[in-house]
Design a protein around this motif. Structure first.
Motif, short mmCIF file in Angstrom:
data_model
loop_
_atom_site.label_atom_id
_atom_site.label_comp_id
_atom_site.label_asym_id
_atom_site.label_seq_id
_atom_site.Cartn_x
_atom_site.Cartn_y
_atom_site.Cartn_z
N MET A 1 44.99 27.70 25.08
CA MET A 1 46.38 27.92 25.40
C MET A 1 46.48 28.99 26.49
SD MET A 1 49.46 29.68 23.24
CE MET A 1 48.51 31.17 23.11
N MET A 2 47.36 28.72 27.42
CA MET A 2 47.67 29.71 28.47
C MET A 2 49.11 30.16 28.27
SD MET A 2 45.04 30.17 30.43
CE MET A 2 45.81 31.01 31.78
N THR A 3 49.36 31.45 28.51
CA THR A 3 50.71 31.99 28.39
C THR A 3 51.13 32.55 29.74
OG1 THR A 3 50.34 32.55 26.08
CG2 THR A 3 52.16 33.66 27.19
N TYR A 4 52.36 32.21 30.13
CA TYR A 4 52.94 32.67 31.39
C TYR A 4 54.29 33.32 31.07
CZ TYR A 4 49.63 29.27 33.28
OH TYR A 4 48.50 28.55 33.57
N GLU A 5 54.64 34.35 31.84
CA GLU A 5 55.93 35.01 31.64
C GLU A 5 56.57 35.29 32.98
OE1 GLU A 5 56.33 38.06 28.61
OE2 GLU A 5 54.18 37.83 28.22
N ALA A 6 57.90 35.18 33.00
CA ALA A 6 58.64 35.46 34.23
C ALA A 6 60.09 35.79 33.89
CB ALA A 6 58.60 34.26 35.18
N SER A 7 60.73 36.47 34.80
CA SER A 7 62.17 36.68 34.73
C SER A 7 62.80 35.78 35.77
CB SER A 7 62.52 38.15 35.03
OG SER A 7 61.99 38.97 34.01
N VAL A 8 63.93 35.16 35.42
CA VAL A 8 64.56 34.19 36.30
C VAL A 8 66.07 34.45 36.34
CG1 VAL A 8 64.73 32.45 34.47
CG2 VAL A 8 64.78 31.73 36.84
N PRO A 9 66.66 34.45 37.54
CA PRO A 9 68.11 34.61 37.60
C PRO A 9 68.82 33.38 37.06
CG PRO A 9 67.16 34.40 39.82
CD PRO A 9 66.03 34.37 38.85
N VAL A 10 69.89 33.60 36.32
CA VAL A 10 70.66 32.51 35.73
C VAL A 10 71.99 32.40 36.47
CG1 VAL A 10 71.75 31.61 33.64
CG2 VAL A 10 69.61 32.91 33.47
N TYR A 11 72.17 31.25 37.10
CA TYR A 11 73.44 30.91 37.75
C TYR A 11 73.97 29.66 37.06
CZ TYR A 11 71.06 33.60 41.40
OH TYR A 11 70.37 34.55 42.08
N PHE A 12 75.25 29.57 36.88
CA PHE A 12 75.88 28.38 36.31
C PHE A 12 75.26 28.00 34.96
CE2 PHE A 12 76.14 28.08 40.95
CZ PHE A 12 77.51 28.20 41.09
N ASP A 43 62.57 14.56 35.12
CA ASP A 43 61.73 15.42 35.93
C ASP A 43 61.65 16.88 35.47
OD1 ASP A 43 60.98 13.40 37.78
OD2 ASP A 43 62.97 13.54 38.66
N ALA A 44 62.47 17.27 34.50
CA ALA A 44 62.50 18.66 34.06
C ALA A 44 63.32 18.77 32.78
CB ALA A 44 63.11 19.55 35.13
N ILE A 45 63.24 19.94 32.17
CA ILE A 45 64.21 20.27 31.13
C ILE A 45 65.11 21.36 31.70
CG2 ILE A 45 62.76 19.62 29.17
CD1 ILE A 45 62.27 22.65 28.69
N GLY A 46 66.34 21.36 31.23
CA GLY A 46 67.29 22.42 31.59
C GLY A 46 67.45 23.33 30.39
N LEU A 47 67.31 24.62 30.61
CA LEU A 47 67.54 25.61 29.55
C LEU A 47 68.96 26.13 29.72
CD1 LEU A 47 64.18 27.60 29.82
CD2 LEU A 47 64.70 25.59 28.40
N ASN A 48 69.78 25.95 28.71
CA ASN A 48 71.19 26.32 28.77
C ASN A 48 71.39 27.74 28.31
OD1 ASN A 48 72.05 23.83 29.73
ND2 ASN A 48 72.33 23.01 27.68
N SER A 49 71.68 28.61 29.23
CA SER A 49 71.94 30.00 28.91
C SER A 49 73.31 30.14 28.27
CB SER A 49 71.88 30.83 30.20
OG SER A 49 72.18 32.17 29.93
N VAL A 50 73.53 31.27 27.65
CA VAL A 50 74.80 31.56 27.01
C VAL A 50 75.88 31.92 28.03
CG1 VAL A 50 74.33 34.01 26.61
CG2 VAL A 50 75.84 32.76 25.05
N THR A 51 75.47 32.34 29.22
CA THR A 51 76.40 32.75 30.26
C THR A 51 75.70 32.71 31.61
OG1 THR A 51 78.07 34.41 30.86
CG2 THR A 51 75.94 35.24 30.08
N SER A 52 76.39 33.11 32.65
CA SER A 52 75.84 33.11 34.01
C SER A 52 75.69 34.54 34.53
CB SER A 52 76.77 32.33 34.94
OG SER A 52 76.85 30.99 34.53
#
Length: 152
Positions: A1-12, A43-52
């Motif tokens: 198993m490989m683990t990756y971490e990142a911070s991503v800006p959430v828009y919309f 082609d992808a999954i969308g992760l639905n944030s609680v807000t923008s």
């Protein structure tokens, strides 16, 4: 198993994990279900944030096979999926800018188990405290593995 971490800006209210670069067909952008934690598309999954307008933290665990995935992760419902068809996959913001690029899994269906914490705290910080600098309070965990059954 490989683990990756990142911070991503959430828009919309959404970020994506999937083929990179993302093809322009069968996009999760077209799925307007924002009530579910995540949505599947070809082609992808969308992760639905609680807000923008905040930054979310995402941990991605990549397993080589279903046999490596802990039983409690495999048992999560709903499981999400996308079809791996590129040389790389990426965690991207709504505008397609990558926060993390990693090698793709073998071509075919990729299962995704998604959990998220910190949603209430993120919503409160943005909407009740009116903070503009909410970073890494909403925390996503995505486990992915290839569908190794016959036919993908």
């Amino acid at each position: 198993m490989m683990t990756y971490e990142a911070s991503v800006p959430v828009y919309f209210q959404r970020v994506f994990l999937g083929n990179y670069p993302m093809p322009l067909t069968d996009l999760p952008h077209d799925n307007h279900d924002f009530e579910s934690t995540a949505v599947s598309a070809g082609d992808a999954i969308g992760l639905n944030s609680v807000t923008s307008n905040h930054t979310a933290h995402v941990t991605i665990e990549v397993f080589d096979s279903a046999a490596e995935v802990p039983a409690e992760v495999r048992a999560q419902r709903p499981l999400h999926w996308f079809i791996s068809s590129a040389r790389e996959i990426a965690l991207t913001d709504m505008e397609g800018m990558p926060a993390l690029v990693l090698p793709a899994l073998p071509a075919g269906r990729v299962h995704c188990a998604v959990t998220c914490t910190g949603r209430e705290e993120t919503y409160a910080a943005r909407h009740f405290e009116h903070r503009e600098d909410v970073r890494n309070v909403e925390r996503w965990h995505v486990a992915i593995w290839p569908d190794t059954r016959s036919g993908g």
